[in-house]
Design a protein around this motif. Structure first.
Motif, PDB file in Angstrom:
ATOM      1  N   ALA A  10      -1.245  -5.488  -7.782  1.00 12.46           N
ATOM      2  CA  ALA A  10      -0.109  -4.562  -7.760  1.00 12.46           C
ATOM      3  C   ALA A  10       0.486  -4.406  -9.156  1.00 12.46           C
ATOM      4  CB  ALA A  10       0.954  -5.053  -6.785  1.00 12.46           C
ATOM      5  N   GLN A  11       0.577  -5.495  -9.903  1.00 14.03           N
ATOM      6  CA  GLN A  11       1.121  -5.436 -11.256  1.00 14.03           C
ATOM      7  C   GLN A  11       0.178  -4.676 -12.181  1.00 14.03           C
ATOM      8  OE1 GLN A  11       4.246  -6.615 -12.388  1.00 14.03           O
ATOM      9  NE2 GLN A  11       3.586  -5.272 -14.062  1.00 14.03           N
ATOM     10  N   ALA A  12      -1.116  -4.932 -12.043  1.00 16.01           N
ATOM     11  CA  ALA A  12      -2.085  -4.222 -12.876  1.00 16.01           C
ATOM     12  C   ALA A  12      -2.060  -2.722 -12.599  1.00 16.01           C
ATOM     13  CB  ALA A  12      -3.485  -4.781 -12.632  1.00 16.01           C
ATOM     14  N   LEU A  13      -1.869  -2.350 -11.352  1.00 19.28           N
ATOM     15  CA  LEU A  13      -1.758  -0.931 -11.007  1.00 19.28           C
ATOM     16  C   LEU A  13      -0.506  -0.318 -11.611  1.00 19.28           C
ATOM     17  CD1 LEU A  13      -2.844  -1.185  -7.284  1.00 19.28           C
ATOM     18  CD2 LEU A  13      -4.028   0.152  -9.029  1.00 19.28           C
ATOM     19  N   MET A  14       0.565  -1.087 -11.635  1.00 19.63           N
ATOM     20  CA  MET A  14       1.800  -0.599 -12.224  1.00 19.63           C
ATOM     21  C   MET A  14       1.667  -0.458 -13.742  1.00 19.63           C
ATOM     22  SD  MET A  14       5.685  -2.126 -11.780  1.00 19.63           S
ATOM     23  CE  MET A  14       5.717  -1.865  -9.998  1.00 19.63           C
ATOM     24  N   ASP A  15       0.953  -1.404 -14.349  1.00 24.59           N
ATOM     25  CA  ASP A  15       0.836  -1.403 -15.814  1.00 24.59           C
ATOM     26  C   ASP A  15       0.022  -0.217 -16.323  1.00 24.59           C
ATOM     27  OD1 ASP A  15       2.313  -3.714 -15.919  1.00 24.59           O
ATOM     28  OD2 ASP A  15       0.578  -5.042 -16.109  1.00 24.59           O
ATOM     29  N   ASP A  16      -1.194  -0.058 -15.787  1.00 26.03           N
ATOM     30  CA  ASP A  16      -2.071   0.996 -16.319  1.00 26.03           C
ATOM     31  C   ASP A  16      -3.034   1.556 -15.283  1.00 26.03           C
ATOM     32  OD1 ASP A  16      -3.870  -1.042 -16.006  1.00 26.03           O
ATOM     33  OD2 ASP A  16      -4.497  -1.151 -18.099  1.00 26.03           O
ATOM     34  N   GLY A  17      -2.716   1.371 -14.001  1.00 21.21           N
ATOM     35  CA  GLY A  17      -3.629   1.840 -12.969  1.00 21.21           C
ATOM     36  C   GLY A  17      -4.835   0.936 -12.792  1.00 21.21           C
ATOM     37  N   ALA A  18      -4.733  -0.312 -13.277  1.00 22.61           N
ATOM     38  CA  ALA A  18      -5.824  -1.301 -13.164  1.00 22.61           C
ATOM     39  C   ALA A  18      -7.110  -0.754 -13.770  1.00 22.61           C
ATOM     40  CB  ALA A  18      -6.035  -1.725 -11.715  1.00 22.61           C
ATOM     41  N   GLN A  19      -6.990  -0.257 -15.003  1.00 24.07           N
ATOM     42  CA  GLN A  19      -8.142   0.354 -15.662  1.00 24.07           C
ATOM     43  C   GLN A  19      -9.310  -0.609 -15.845  1.00 24.07           C
ATOM     44  OE1 GLN A  19      -8.877   3.432 -16.689  1.00 24.07           O
ATOM     45  NE2 GLN A  19      -6.986   4.289 -15.854  1.00 24.07           N
ATOM     46  N   LEU A  44       2.247   3.626  -2.526  1.00 23.17           N
ATOM     47  CA  LEU A  44       2.907   2.877  -3.604  1.00 23.17           C
ATOM     48  C   LEU A  44       3.911   3.717  -4.401  1.00 23.17           C
ATOM     49  CD1 LEU A  44       0.181   0.503  -5.107  1.00 23.17           C
ATOM     50  CD2 LEU A  44       2.171  -0.097  -3.725  1.00 23.17           C
ATOM     51  N   PRO A  45       3.619   4.980  -4.730  1.00 22.88           N
ATOM     52  CA  PRO A  45       4.631   5.769  -5.453  1.00 22.88           C
ATOM     53  C   PRO A  45       5.934   5.932  -4.677  1.00 22.88           C
ATOM     54  CG  PRO A  45       2.477   6.777  -5.689  1.00 22.88           C
ATOM     55  CD  PRO A  45       2.330   5.703  -4.661  1.00 22.88           C
ATOM     56  N   ALA A  46       5.871   5.853  -3.344  1.00 25.14           N
ATOM     57  CA  ALA A  46       7.101   5.903  -2.546  1.00 25.14           C
ATOM     58  C   ALA A  46       7.845   4.585  -2.609  1.00 25.14           C
ATOM     59  CB  ALA A  46       6.761   6.236  -1.087  1.00 25.14           C
ATOM     60  N   VAL A  47       7.097   3.485  -2.770  1.00 31.17           N
ATOM     61  CA  VAL A  47       7.702   2.159  -2.792  1.00 31.17           C
ATOM     62  C   VAL A  47       8.486   1.943  -4.080  1.00 31.17           C
ATOM     63  CG1 VAL A  47       7.186  -0.321  -2.800  1.00 31.17           C
ATOM     64  CG2 VAL A  47       5.943   1.207  -1.271  1.00 31.17           C
ATOM     65  N   HIS A  48       7.916   2.382  -5.216  1.00 28.02           N
ATOM     66  CA  HIS A  48       8.571   2.159  -6.506  1.00 28.02           C
ATOM     67  C   HIS A  48       8.143   3.251  -7.483  1.00 28.02           C
ATOM     68  CE1 HIS A  48      10.127   0.200 -10.078  1.00 28.02           C
ATOM     69  NE2 HIS A  48      10.637  -0.770  -9.329  1.00 28.02           N
ATOM     70  N   SER A  49       9.106   3.768  -8.217  1.00 25.45           N
ATOM     71  CA  SER A  49       8.837   4.873  -9.140  1.00 25.45           C
ATOM     72  C   SER A  49       7.965   4.461 -10.317  1.00 25.45           C
ATOM     73  CB  SER A  49      10.161   5.451  -9.665  1.00 25.45           C
ATOM     74  OG  SER A  49      10.896   4.448 -10.356  1.00 25.45           O
ATOM     75  N   ALA A  50       7.785   3.158 -10.531  1.00 28.04           N
ATOM     76  CA  ALA A  50       6.991   2.686 -11.676  1.00 28.04           C
ATOM     77  C   ALA A  50       5.490   2.828 -11.444  1.00 28.04           C
ATOM     78  CB  ALA A  50       7.330   1.227 -11.985  1.00 28.04           C
ATOM     79  N   TYR A  51       5.089   3.160 -10.223  1.00 35.57           N
ATOM     80  CA  TYR A  51       3.656   3.296  -9.948  1.00 35.57           C
ATOM     81  C   TYR A  51       3.150   4.679 -10.358  1.00 35.57           C
ATOM     82  CZ  TYR A  51       3.491  -1.112  -7.330  1.00 35.57           C
ATOM     83  OH  TYR A  51       3.526  -2.431  -6.978  1.00 35.57           O
ATOM     84  N   VAL A  52       3.385   5.047 -11.596  1.00 34.17           N
ATOM     85  CA  VAL A  52       3.034   6.391 -12.068  1.00 34.17           C
ATOM     86  C   VAL A  52       1.531   6.569 -12.250  1.00 34.17           C
ATOM     87  CG1 VAL A  52       5.263   6.804 -13.160  1.00 34.17           C
ATOM     88  CG2 VAL A  52       3.446   5.666 -14.459  1.00 34.17           C
ATOM     89  N   HIS A  53       0.811   5.478 -12.444  1.00 36.54           N
ATOM     90  CA  HIS A  53      -0.635   5.570 -12.670  1.00 36.54           C
ATOM     91  C   HIS A  53      -1.441   5.555 -11.375  1.00 36.54           C
ATOM     92  CE1 HIS A  53       0.186   4.851 -16.913  1.00 36.54           C
ATOM     93  NE2 HIS A  53       0.850   3.754 -16.593  1.00 36.54           N
ATOM     94  N   VAL A  54      -0.788   5.346 -10.260  1.00 35.42           N
ATOM     95  CA  VAL A  54      -1.516   5.141  -9.001  1.00 35.42           C
ATOM     96  C   VAL A  54      -2.263   6.384  -8.514  1.00 35.42           C
ATOM     97  CG1 VAL A  54      -1.147   4.768  -6.524  1.00 35.42           C
ATOM     98  CG2 VAL A  54      -0.305   3.111  -8.179  1.00 35.42           C
ATOM     99  N   PRO A  55      -1.684   7.598  -8.570  1.00 31.79           N
ATOM    100  CA  PRO A  55      -2.455   8.754  -8.073  1.00 31.79           C
ATOM    101  C   PRO A  55      -3.803   8.911  -8.778  1.00 31.79           C
ATOM    102  CG  PRO A  55      -0.149   9.340  -8.275  1.00 31.79           C
ATOM    103  CD  PRO A  55      -0.292   7.983  -8.903  1.00 31.79           C
ATOM    104  N   GLU A  56      -3.823   8.755 -10.084  1.00 28.28           N
ATOM    105  CA  GLU A  56      -5.089   8.845 -10.818  1.00 28.28           C
ATOM    106  C   GLU A  56      -6.024   7.697 -10.442  1.00 28.28           C
ATOM    107  OE1 GLU A  56      -6.721   8.874 -15.450  1.00 28.28           O
ATOM    108  OE2 GLU A  56      -4.576   9.063 -15.018  1.00 28.28           O
TER     109      GLU A  56
END
Length: 408
Positions: free
Chosen positions: A206-215, A330-342
């Protein structure tokens, strides 16, 4: 949706509204009277809703005593059916709804919870003595609890389940460890149904997804991990996949969003149709609750697989759908998940090569549907969160319908 189903939704909605109301003053007073005190003030700290099985409120109560200092107690009140268990409980009825109240850390089902909340008992079992700093991570009354215990630099997790499920939990961990799967070591803990889990290495996905989408995480790494689950898993009991219970989760969602019942029931019907018209693939070993909170990573490797209670036979598509359904909300859970859609599109492209793309999205829609009611427990502007989760589920179902129609 039939009349019976609508009646169940109305009953669940009424139960939730009652637990949120001032009418809880009476059961709270009766519960703290057993301590020789009286209620000075109270508030609803958390509400847990189990689809088809009622709701439970956890109340923080400031209790006044005549002969000793005031203190804060936690009282649980549920509309669920509660068995007799020897625990002091208060039973009463309000507006035709049966309620049961008890004092935390007692729990009518989780017999080991008081021991798991005892710093000395936990320290003796986990660290060989002394005491421990305990923190409650998640308590779901009548279901399970997870705590952390810290002694110096040592840290473990304490998991509390029904006593009859404890040995099965330990067996699952041992089975996976023997197969080389990176799950935490699990040991018997203090009390019935209590297990001690050693801390696993890595960063929550979850943190990696928040940071950069777990690239750094190749989607194939997730698929490979699931394919490594041992064949012995097929001998365990099978639990229904999340999407297979879409009708139940629709009732739960409609209970918290009564104004959206039509949308929710249409979504559940769409999920049901997609399950019946798409290919689930063969029965294989599955994790059962495979999503970002249960995966630890480090530089593109999976270093920890957590929460294996649901391990058993199932379909690969359902584990992958669980992952996608959680990503979608996840974008509904927290606004910081900006990388999740991609990131979700990247994972979908890889997963589509392994399972039926329409079935994947249809089942992921069912997973997202199962998460709608849970928005209410997060507090804050939960209605906007719940509506966004509903929209995410609808979009997945629509994509599934398009893919299914395109191949007909």
């Amino acid at each position: 949706m039939d009349i019976t189903g609508l009646g169940a939704v109305a009953d669940e909605t009424a139960g939730i509204e009652l637990l949120e109301s001032a009418a809880m003053e009476e059961p709270l007073e009766l519960a703290v009277n057993s301590l020789g005190g009286s209620v000075r003030s109270w508030h609803l700290a958390k509400l847990q809703h189990r689809p088809g099985a009622g709701a439970t409120g956890i109340y923080s109560v400031d209790v006044a005593f005549a002969d000793r200092p005031d203190r804060t107690e936690y009282v649980c009140i549920t509309s669920s059916n509660v068995p007799e268990c020897g625990l002091p409980m208060v039973r009463l009825q309000n507006g035709g709804i049966n309620l049961t109240a008890w004092l935390y850390p007692g729990d009518p089902v989780l017999a080991g919870l008081p021991a798991a909340c005892d710093p000395s008992a936990v320290a003796a079992a986990a660290f060989g003595g002394g005491t421990a700093d305990l923190t409650m991570v998640n308590y779901r009354p009548l279901r399970r609890a997870v705590l952390t215990a810290v002694q110096g630099r040592k840290r473990v997790f304490i998991k509390v389940v029904r006593p009859d499920r404890a040995q099965a939990l330990l067996r699952r961990h041992r089975m996976l460890i023997d197969a080389g799967i990176p799950v935490p070591e699990a040991l018997p803990g203090p009390g019935e149904g209590v297990a001690i889990l050693r801390q696993a290495a890595g960063t929550p996905l979850a943190q990696a997804l928040m940071d950069d989408g777990a690239q750094d995480l190749d989607p194939q790494t997730l698929i490979s991990m699931l394919r490594r689950l041992p064949e012995d898993v097929l001998g365990l009991s099978r639990r229904p996949a999340w999407a297979e219970r879409a009708a139940d989760y629709a009732k739960a969602a409609a209970a918290v969003l009564p104004g959206e019942q039509d949308r929710i029931f249409r979504l559940a019907e769409s999920v049901r149709n997609l399950l019946s018209t798409t290919d689930a693939g063969p029965l294989v070993p599955t994790h059962g609750d495979f999503y970002e909170a249960n995966i630890l990573v480090d530089r593109g490797r999976i270093t920890g697989l957590l929460d294996v209670d649901s391990l058993g036979p199932g379909h690969l598509v359902d584990d992958l759908a669980c992952f996608i359904g959680h990503l979608a909300v996840l974008p509904a859970v927290h606004s910081a998940y900006v990388h999740v859609p991609e990131a979700m599109e990247r994972f979908l492209r890889a997963f589509d090569t392994e399972v039926d793309p329409a079935g994947l999205r249809g089942r992921a829609a069912g997973v997202a549907l199962s998460l709608i009611a849970g928005a209410k427990t997060a507090g804050g502007s939960w209605e906007a969160d719940a509506l966004q989760r509903l929209q995410a589920a609808e979009e997945l179902a629509a994509q599934a319908d398009q893919l299914s129609a395109a191949r007909r």
